[in-house]
Design an enzyme around this catalytic site. Structure first.
Site, mmCIF file in Angstrom:
data_model
loop_
_atom_site.group_PDB
_atom_site.id
_atom_site.type_symbol
_atom_site.label_atom_id
_atom_site.label_comp_id
_atom_site.label_asym_id
_atom_site.label_seq_id
_atom_site.Cartn_x
_atom_site.Cartn_y
_atom_site.Cartn_z
ATOM 1 C CG ASP A 119 -0.371 0.014 2.527
ATOM 2 O OD1 ASP A 119 0.622 0.736 2.713
ATOM 3 O OD2 ASP A 119 -0.869 -0.681 3.430
ATOM 4 C CE LYS A 120 0.017 8.596 -1.137
ATOM 5 N NZ LYS A 120 -1.043 9.644 -1.226
#
Length: 250
Positions: A119-120
């Site tokens: 994820d980011k």
């Protein structure tokens, strides 16, 4: 002695490849989009239009053309990135956010894609390849590909919660059993977690379930691969030995 071309082709072993996979191996598009190309009549094999999705290519004997131009499989590439924070794991983003593809755009000419995702706000190891067969194996849970994370928490992990994680956590989407958990330092805020489950945001959800905030999440190991020699935001190509071991692991 000069070998006759026909004899070389006769003695060379032919590989049976489904047409949509062959198109993907050429770096044209994904298998799903390749199906659309086939059904639209854009593919010729040995000058014969092919529209059946189940067609098999005899490689390298068959000549496959897309819109009149011959296509052939790309060289297989295997790139390992140490992903920094702030990049999303996708090949493109309509919202204009930074993607991991911009970090490996000079790694090779071939079309590569990330294997799985981070994820980011998660950093660490992310593998890219155009080897669809290997990517499928590595992301399938039955192969138990281990991922090792360092998890930084907002406060010290209680011993009782440590034991809960070790025994397994029952989340909304099922029971989660980690493979290994330990403290990295004396603060008890930095945890080492080894897991092979590939569910979305699984590491973060384990600690959120126990009311901890994950301040930092770093994937430091993927299978036998380590990120020690790769600086944040940089990548390297896998060695031939690493590729061989990874295929064996997968």
């Amino acid at each position: 002695m000069i070998n006759h071309p026909k004899l070389i082709m006769k003695n060379k072993k032919l590989e049976q490849i489904r047409l949509n996979r062959f198109i993907a191996m050429c770096g044209i598009c994904s298998r799903r989009k390749a199906d659309n190309l086939i059904q639209s009549g854009n593919i010729l094999i040995n000058n014969v239009k092919i529209t059946s999705l189940g067609h098999v290519v005899q490689f390298p004997k068959d000549i496959v053309c897309l819109n009149g131009v011959r296509i052939s499989p790309q060289k297989m590439q295997y790139i390992l990135l140490n992903k920094p924070k702030g990049y999303i794991t996708t090949t493109r983003d309509e919202m204009g956010r930074k993607t991991v593809m911009s970090l490996v755009d000079e790694a090779c000419e071939e079309r590569i894609v990330p294997v799985g995702r981070l994820d980011k706000n998660t950093t660490g190891l992310l593998l890219f390849t155009n080897d669809g067969k290997l990517a499928k194996k590595l992301t399938h849970p039955k192969h138990h590909i281990k991922k090792i994370y360092h998890v930084g928490l907002d406060r010290s992990l209680k011993k009782s919660d440590f034991i809960k994680i070790k025994k397994g956590i029952l989340l909304q989407d099922g029971f989660i059993q980690v493979d290994y958990v330990s403290f990295v330092d004396e603060s008890s805020r930095l945890i080492k977690l080894e897991i092979h489950v590939g569910k979305n945001r699984i590491v973060r959800r384990i600690f959120e379930f126990l009311n901890y905030e994950v301040k930092k999440l770093d994937r430091v190991g993927y299978s036998f691969l380590k990120k020690d020699s790769i600086r944040t935001g940089r990548w390297r190509a896998l060695t031939s030995q690493e590729i061989k071991l990874l295929k064996k692991d997968g």
